[in-house]
Write a protein that holds these residues in place. Sequence first.
Motif, PDB file in Angstrom:
ATOM      1  N   GLY A  14       0.976  -1.263  -0.177  1.00 30.07           N
ATOM      2  CA  GLY A  14      -0.461  -0.207  -0.248  1.00 30.07           C
ATOM      3  C   GLY A  14       0.733   1.454  -0.326  1.00 30.07           C
ATOM      4  N   THR A  15      -0.008   2.157  -0.955  1.00 29.20           N
ATOM      5  CA  THR A  15       1.064   3.708  -0.998  1.00 29.20           C
ATOM      6  C   THR A  15       0.445   4.724  -0.660  1.00 29.20           C
ATOM      7  OG1 THR A  15       0.682   3.929  -3.005  1.00 29.20           O
ATOM      8  CG2 THR A  15       2.347   2.524  -2.879  1.00 29.20           C
ATOM      9  N   GLY A  16       1.391   6.144   0.325  1.00 27.18           N
ATOM     10  CA  GLY A  16       0.022   6.634  -0.058  1.00 27.18           C
ATOM     11  C   GLY A  16       0.989   8.326   0.594  1.00 27.18           C
ATOM     12  N   LYS A  17       0.888   9.610   1.175  1.00 32.73           N
ATOM     13  CA  LYS A  17       1.346  10.628   1.102  1.00 32.73           C
ATOM     14  C   LYS A  17       2.159  10.312   2.752  1.00 32.73           C
ATOM     15  CE  LYS A  17       0.277  14.545  -0.737  1.00 32.73           C
ATOM     16  NZ  LYS A  17      -0.608  15.507  -0.296  1.00 32.73           N
ATOM     17  N   CYS A  18       1.311   9.124   3.581  1.00 32.84           N
ATOM     18  CA  CYS A  18       2.172   9.581   4.808  1.00 32.84           C
ATOM     19  C   CYS A  18       2.866   8.266   4.643  1.00 32.84           C
ATOM     20  CB  CYS A  18       0.780   9.734   5.945  1.00 32.84           C
ATOM     21  SG  CYS A  18       1.022  11.372   5.906  1.00 32.84           S
ATOM     22  N   GLY A  19       4.324   7.952   5.491  1.00 32.52           N
ATOM     23  CA  GLY A  19       4.815   6.795   5.627  1.00 32.52           C
ATOM     24  C   GLY A  19       4.441   6.701   6.784  1.00 32.52           C
ATOM     25  N   GLY A 211      12.068   9.149   3.663  1.00 31.91           N
ATOM     26  CA  GLY A 211      11.552   8.803   3.149  1.00 31.91           C
ATOM     27  C   GLY A 211      10.663   8.106   3.698  1.00 31.91           C
ATOM     28  N   ASP A 212      11.453   7.268   4.941  1.00 27.32           N
ATOM     29  CA  ASP A 212      10.519   6.444   6.103  1.00 27.32           C
ATOM     30  C   ASP A 212       8.992   6.997   6.405  1.00 27.32           C
ATOM     31  OD1 ASP A 212      10.231   3.783   7.074  1.00 27.32           O
ATOM     32  OD2 ASP A 212      10.202   5.530   8.930  1.00 27.32           O
ATOM     33  N   MET A 213       9.371   8.140   6.508  1.00 28.01           N
ATOM     34  CA  MET A 213       7.953   9.178   7.085  1.00 28.01           C
ATOM     35  C   MET A 213       7.265   9.719   6.560  1.00 28.01           C
ATOM     36  SD  MET A 213       9.968  11.541   9.910  1.00 28.01           S
ATOM     37  CE  MET A 213      11.375  10.278   9.989  1.00 28.01           C
ATOM     38  N   TYR A 214       7.152  10.595   5.713  1.00 30.19           N
ATOM     39  CA  TYR A 214       7.226  10.908   4.342  1.00 30.19           C
ATOM     40  C   TYR A 214       7.287  11.201   2.942  1.00 30.19           C
ATOM     41  CZ  TYR A 214       5.520  15.640   2.072  1.00 30.19           C
ATOM     42  OH  TYR A 214       4.554  16.507   0.749  1.00 30.19           O
ATOM     43  N   LYS A 215       6.223  10.974   2.278  1.00 33.93           N
ATOM     44  CA  LYS A 215       6.247   9.989   0.605  1.00 33.93           C
ATOM     45  C   LYS A 215       5.436  10.675  -0.429  1.00 33.93           C
ATOM     46  CE  LYS A 215       6.394   5.045   2.766  1.00 33.93           C
ATOM     47  NZ  LYS A 215       8.099   5.469   2.174  1.00 33.93           N
ATOM     48  N   GLY A 216       6.369  12.496  -0.252  1.00 35.35           N
ATOM     49  CA  GLY A 216       5.203  13.496  -0.852  1.00 35.35           C
ATOM     50  C   GLY A 216       5.244  12.608  -2.548  1.00 35.35           C
TER      51      GLY A 216
END
Length: 311
Positions: A14-19, A211-216
């Motif tokens: 699963g993907t999303g903006k928040c990690g 990148g672990d906590m934010y996937k903008g």
Amino acid sequence: MQSLALLVITLVLGTGKCGVLEDQRILHGRPLSDKPRDGDEDYDYDHDAFLGGDDAEYFDSLDPEESQRRLGVIYDQIDKDMNGLINLEELQKWIQFVQEREVREDTERQWGERNKGQGEHVSWDSFRKDVYGFIEEGGEGGYNFQPMMDRDSRRWQKADSDGDGKLTKLEFQAFLHPEDSGYMRDIMVIETLEDMDVDKDGSLSLDEYIGDMYKGMPGDNEPDWVTQEREMFAMERDKDGDGFMSFEEVQQWIIPDDFDHSLAEAKHLIVKADANGDSFLSKEEVLDQYDMFVGSSATQFGEVLSRHDEF
């Protein structure tokens, strides 16, 4: 087991903006809830911390009057010196009790599922076949579960303090909840590094940390909190200033000596509910803020749990 496979695939892919939020990586005993704090009026985290996950759901099924009545019973249990006030120490000890109970109950539940008449031990071979047997039957469904099994095997060996290949119930608890066992802390650091270390060089770069906590998405404006985390990486995380977080620096980050979830939550609850500012909580103050402590959403969960004879 197929349902487990589907769940894991959903979580992994699963993907999303928040990690993973930065404070969810920090360990000092078991986290009080898997729910994030989401504003001053979102009390899901507080409910789990104060009641435990199962009891929080139970209280959510009650009407407000019954919820308040039962909160009054809990208040009397917390007030150990029976002076009509709850202090910080009493509230912290209650939260610790709730979390320790959660760990014990989860261990008992999974021990019952995995022991299968093996007496006082569970063997790795039995656990592996029970949890990962579907792999040998060709049921991976396109996802490679071997790394997950290897990780469990390594954690099992670490929890196996006498090296006999089998786990006692106490060792099994350490396997399930390594954050609560001092001798398991290195495993938590190793697993954190494996999760975050994209290039597998044994350390964390700034990009891997963020990148672990934010996937903008490309073109997104970076939130202020991400900018602050970049500064935190340079000023506090990367202590030797070489541009990377080593094993020891990751350990200092996720297992700090000066942070305790239960103490932080107890302070938070007192600050929020202490109407007269005396640093104590009266029963009236707690009941006035019952939404924060136990919540209520009027019987939306259906069947009510049956373990609460004390009320």
